[in-house]
Design a protein around this motif. Structure first.
Motif, mmCIF file in Angstrom:
data_model
loop_
_atom_site.group_PDB
_atom_site.id
_atom_site.type_symbol
_atom_site.label_atom_id
_atom_site.label_comp_id
_atom_site.label_asym_id
_atom_site.label_seq_id
_atom_site.Cartn_x
_atom_site.Cartn_y
_atom_site.Cartn_z
ATOM 1 N N ILE A 69 0.846 -1.192 0.000
ATOM 2 C CA ILE A 69 0.000 0.000 0.000
ATOM 3 C C ILE A 69 0.884 1.246 0.000
ATOM 4 O O ILE A 69 1.663 1.450 0.936
ATOM 5 N N PRO A 70 0.766 2.128 -1.018
ATOM 6 C CA PRO A 70 1.626 3.321 -1.111
ATOM 7 C C PRO A 70 1.071 4.494 -0.301
ATOM 8 O O PRO A 70 0.693 5.535 -0.863
ATOM 9 N N LEU A 71 1.039 4.362 1.033
ATOM 10 C CA LEU A 71 0.563 5.468 1.862
ATOM 11 C C LEU A 71 1.531 6.645 1.821
ATOM 12 O O LEU A 71 1.132 7.788 2.036
ATOM 13 N N GLN A 72 2.802 6.361 1.552
ATOM 14 C CA GLN A 72 3.806 7.399 1.372
ATOM 15 C C GLN A 72 4.606 7.089 0.107
ATOM 16 O O GLN A 72 4.697 5.927 -0.308
ATOM 17 N N PRO A 73 5.231 8.102 -0.510
ATOM 18 C CA PRO A 73 5.952 7.860 -1.772
ATOM 19 C C PRO A 73 7.103 6.872 -1.646
ATOM 20 O O PRO A 73 7.469 6.227 -2.633
ATOM 21 N N ASN A 74 7.705 6.753 -0.447
ATOM 22 C CA ASN A 74 8.879 5.879 -0.306
ATOM 23 C C ASN A 74 8.508 4.437 0.004
ATOM 24 O O ASN A 74 9.392 3.597 0.211
ATOM 25 N N LEU A 75 7.225 4.104 0.052
ATOM 26 C CA LEU A 75 6.789 2.745 0.328
ATOM 27 C C LEU A 75 6.636 1.970 -0.977
ATOM 28 O O LEU A 75 6.198 2.513 -1.994
ATOM 29 N N LEU A 76 6.991 0.678 -0.953
ATOM 30 C CA LEU A 76 6.894 -0.154 -2.153
ATOM 31 C C LEU A 76 5.436 -0.436 -2.493
ATOM 32 O O LEU A 76 4.617 -0.709 -1.615
ATOM 33 N N THR A 77 5.137 -0.393 -3.791
ATOM 34 C CA THR A 77 3.802 -0.719 -4.295
ATOM 35 C C THR A 77 3.916 -1.957 -5.162
ATOM 36 O O THR A 77 4.612 -1.941 -6.187
ATOM 37 N N PHE A 78 3.267 -3.030 -4.759
ATOM 38 C CA PHE A 78 3.402 -4.282 -5.501
ATOM 39 C C PHE A 78 2.226 -5.184 -5.176
ATOM 40 O O PHE A 78 1.464 -4.953 -4.226
ATOM 41 N N ASN A 79 2.086 -6.219 -5.979
ATOM 42 C CA ASN A 79 1.124 -7.283 -5.720
ATOM 43 C C ASN A 79 1.855 -8.608 -5.889
ATOM 44 O O ASN A 79 2.485 -8.844 -6.918
ATOM 45 N N ARG A 80 1.791 -9.444 -4.876
ATOM 46 C CA ARG A 80 2.509 -10.706 -4.875
ATOM 47 C C ARG A 80 1.537 -11.815 -4.487
ATOM 48 O O ARG A 80 0.789 -11.685 -3.511
ATOM 49 N N PHE A 81 1.541 -12.896 -5.250
ATOM 50 C CA PHE A 81 0.709 -14.039 -4.875
ATOM 51 C C PHE A 81 1.551 -15.306 -4.907
ATOM 52 O O PHE A 81 2.531 -15.422 -5.642
ATOM 53 N N LYS A 82 1.159 -16.250 -4.079
ATOM 54 C CA LYS A 82 1.855 -17.526 -3.989
ATOM 55 C C LYS A 82 0.831 -18.597 -3.634
ATOM 56 O O LYS A 82 -0.031 -18.387 -2.783
ATOM 57 N N PHE A 83 0.933 -19.747 -4.285
ATOM 58 C CA PHE A 83 0.015 -20.843 -3.984
ATOM 59 C C PHE A 83 0.806 -22.099 -3.661
ATOM 60 O O PHE A 83 1.960 -22.267 -4.053
ATOM 61 N N PHE A 84 0.158 -22.979 -2.929
ATOM 62 C CA PHE A 84 0.751 -24.267 -2.565
ATOM 63 C C PHE A 84 -0.357 -25.300 -2.556
ATOM 64 O O PHE A 84 -1.430 -25.082 -1.979
ATOM 65 N N ALA A 85 -0.126 -26.446 -3.214
ATOM 66 C CA ALA A 85 -1.108 -27.523 -3.254
ATOM 67 C C ALA A 85 -0.394 -28.846 -3.045
ATOM 68 O O ALA A 85 0.718 -29.055 -3.546
ATOM 69 N N SER A 86 -1.016 -29.735 -2.297
ATOM 70 C CA SER A 86 -0.430 -31.062 -2.075
ATOM 71 C C SER A 86 -1.543 -32.103 -2.047
ATOM 72 O O SER A 86 -2.690 -31.823 -1.667
ATOM 73 N N LYS A 87 -1.177 -33.307 -2.472
ATOM 74 C CA LYS A 87 -2.117 -34.416 -2.511
ATOM 75 C C LYS A 87 -1.366 -35.701 -2.208
ATOM 76 O O LYS A 87 -0.288 -35.951 -2.767
ATOM 77 N N GLY A 88 -1.908 -36.510 -1.317
ATOM 78 C CA GLY A 88 -1.318 -37.794 -0.989
ATOM 79 C C GLY A 88 -2.360 -38.889 -1.018
ATOM 80 O O GLY A 88 -3.494 -38.696 -0.571
ATOM 81 N N VAL A 89 -1.971 -40.049 -1.550
ATOM 82 C CA VAL A 89 -2.898 -41.167 -1.682
ATOM 83 C C VAL A 89 -2.201 -42.442 -1.237
ATOM 84 O O VAL A 89 -1.032 -42.679 -1.597
ATOM 85 N N LYS A 90 -2.898 -43.271 -0.473
ATOM 86 C CA LYS A 90 -2.366 -44.569 -0.068
ATOM 87 C C LYS A 90 -2.547 -45.578 -1.186
ATOM 88 O O LYS A 90 -3.647 -45.752 -1.723
ATOM 89 N N LEU A 91 -1.458 -46.247 -1.535
ATOM 90 C CA LEU A 91 -1.495 -47.322 -2.522
ATOM 91 C C LEU A 91 -1.021 -48.594 -1.829
ATOM 92 O O LEU A 91 0.162 -48.922 -1.830
ATOM 93 N N GLY A 92 -1.976 -49.287 -1.198
ATOM 94 C CA GLY A 92 -1.601 -50.426 -0.369
ATOM 95 C C GLY A 92 -0.829 -49.932 0.842
ATOM 96 O O GLY A 92 -1.246 -48.980 1.512
ATOM 97 N N PRO A 93 0.340 -50.488 1.114
ATOM 98 C CA PRO A 93 1.131 -50.013 2.257
ATOM 99 C C PRO A 93 1.935 -48.747 1.946
ATOM 100 O O PRO A 93 2.474 -48.117 2.852
ATOM 101 N N THR A 94 2.044 -48.366 0.671
ATOM 102 C CA THR A 94 2.849 -47.204 0.290
ATOM 103 C C THR A 94 1.978 -45.956 0.190
ATOM 104 O O THR A 94 0.750 -46.039 0.095
ATOM 105 N N VAL A 95 2.633 -44.782 0.198
ATOM 106 C CA VAL A 95 1.940 -43.491 0.064
ATOM 107 C C VAL A 95 2.612 -42.704 -1.054
ATOM 108 O O VAL A 95 3.829 -42.474 -1.024
ATOM 109 N N LEU A 96 1.826 -42.287 -2.042
ATOM 110 C CA LEU A 96 2.306 -41.452 -3.132
ATOM 111 C C LEU A 96 1.851 -40.022 -2.869
ATOM 112 O O LEU A 96 0.656 -39.756 -2.731
ATOM 113 N N SER A 97 2.810 -39.086 -2.782
ATOM 114 C CA SER A 97 2.501 -37.697 -2.460
ATOM 115 C C SER A 97 3.087 -36.770 -3.509
ATOM 116 O O SER A 97 4.177 -37.016 -4.035
ATOM 117 N N SER A 98 2.357 -35.692 -3.798
ATOM 118 C CA SER A 98 2.817 -34.677 -4.748
ATOM 119 C C SER A 98 2.562 -33.294 -4.176
ATOM 120 O O SER A 98 1.536 -33.065 -3.522
#
Length: 353
Positions: free
Chosen positions: A199-228
């Motif tokens: 938020i540029p409340l003053q001229p010396n403040l940075l003005t930017f928009n930044r986004f970041k996402f994170f997704a994970s999925k895990g599934v049991k395959l018998g005794p093993t677990v596959l995760s991404s």
């Protein structure tokens, strides 16, 4: 009536080992006990009101320190929860400005230290089903210095370290984070999206928009677990080099040093693991990590990724061991990167998925 918790710890092992390893650069008059690292944690309940919490933690590592003060004032479930957070972090800046070595398996500091001060208010909205949302307002102050503690505004090549041109950047940020989580006996799903607006409340403040996402999925395959796992992000506006995304390292692409894959305005990274149980406490894993700066290195001011010869994309493949205890999970990973360089990682985590 209130309860409190006080923990203190010290670690002499790593520094003592460094002290007794012969080196032509080591000064023999160094006191090995002055090289210790440690931590302190204090939790105080019901300080001012019923069910409030004061949380203070301090950590001093070999080359870094972190002080965190948090105060949480709970409200009825239907109204959410408010919290105040103050954090001061000092660490070597190797993710963006580090120089890759040994076929990109290590990153060497150029003597830059980054100090981050953050003061913010958070509001956690009432959770609905598997979704949760939090909104916060933060003041952030990022300052660069050299190893001797003197403030600097340019790196060794003469390029600016900040957007303002001064040794520091100030910003006021509105942060919103949305999370979804679903866990059962056969699978788990997690998704989070974080948006930051300067938020540029003053001229010396940075003005930017930044986004970041994170997704994970895990599934049991018998005794093993596959995760991404899949993560990515981008930033637009008055970007400073220290805001870029660093790709590479044990939490990103194994087989590479911290930030040795790339330093970009945008990034995309993925991990895939197959976990095979060996007994009740021990399991073996095979993994494949990939990451890319999406050809956005040149959009970072000064283009530190290109100047330090980072490839911009890479992969790591390997195997590891997970040993589960009642308190933590101990991890060993052996990775090979795209340049056939081998790396070994060790970690301790109190989160067991």
């Amino acid at each position: 009536m209130f309860t409190s918790k006080f923990d203190i710890g010290a670690n002499f092992i790593q520094k003592l080992c460094d002290f007794y390893v012969p080196s032509p650069l080591r000064i023999s008059s160094i006191n090995p006990f002055s090289l210790a690292s440690g931590s302190l944690c204090v939790k105080q309940r019901e300080l001012f009101h019923n069910s409030d919490m004061l949380d203070i933690s301090w950590h001093k590592g070999l080359y870094d320190s972190n002080i965190l003060i948090g105060y949480r004032y709970p409200k009825p479930i239907c109204l959410g929860q408010h919290s105040l957070t103050i954090q001061h972090l000092i660490s070597p800046e190797v993710g963006i400005h580090g120089v890759p070595m040994n076929n990109f398996s290590q990153s060497v500091s150029q003597g830059l230290r980054l100090s981050k001060l953050s003061i913010g208010l958070d509001f956690n909205e009432p959770s609905t089903s598997n979704w949760s949302t939090s909104t916060g307002v933060y003041f952030k102050h990022n300052r660069f210095s050299n190893d001797s503690g003197r403030s600097i505004s340019r790196d060794l090549d003469g390029f600016p370290l900040t957007c303002s041109g001064e040794p520091y950047d100030n910003m006021i940020v509105i942060n919103q984070k949305t999370q979804f989580e679903d866990v059962n006996d056969h699978s788990f799903t997690h998704f989070s999206l974080q948006m930051e607006q300067g938020i540029p409340l003053q001229p010396n403040l940075l003005t930017f928009n930044r986004f970041k996402f994170f997704a994970s999925k895990g599934v049991k395959l018998g005794p093993t677990v596959l995760s991404s796992w899949l993560s990515g992000g981008s930033i637009v506006g008055s970007i400073a080099p220290h805001q870029a995304f660093a790709i590479g390292g044990p939490n990103s692409v194994r087989g590479y040093g911290e930030g040795a894959v790339g330093s970009g305005q945008s990034y995309l990274a993925s991990k895939t693991e197959l976990a095979i149980p060996l007994n009740k406490k021990l399991e073996g894993v095979f993994f494949l990590d990939c990451g890319s700066d999406l050809n956005s290195s040149h959009r970072v001011p000064g283009n530190p990724g290109h100047r330090h010869g980072k490839p911009g994309s890479g992969y790591g493949i390997g195997c590891g061991i997970r040993f589960k205890t009642k308190l933590a999970q101990i991890k060993f990973d052996y990775a090979i990167n795209a340049f056939h360089q081998r790396s070994l990682y060790f970690g301790i985590s109190n989160l067991v998925l």
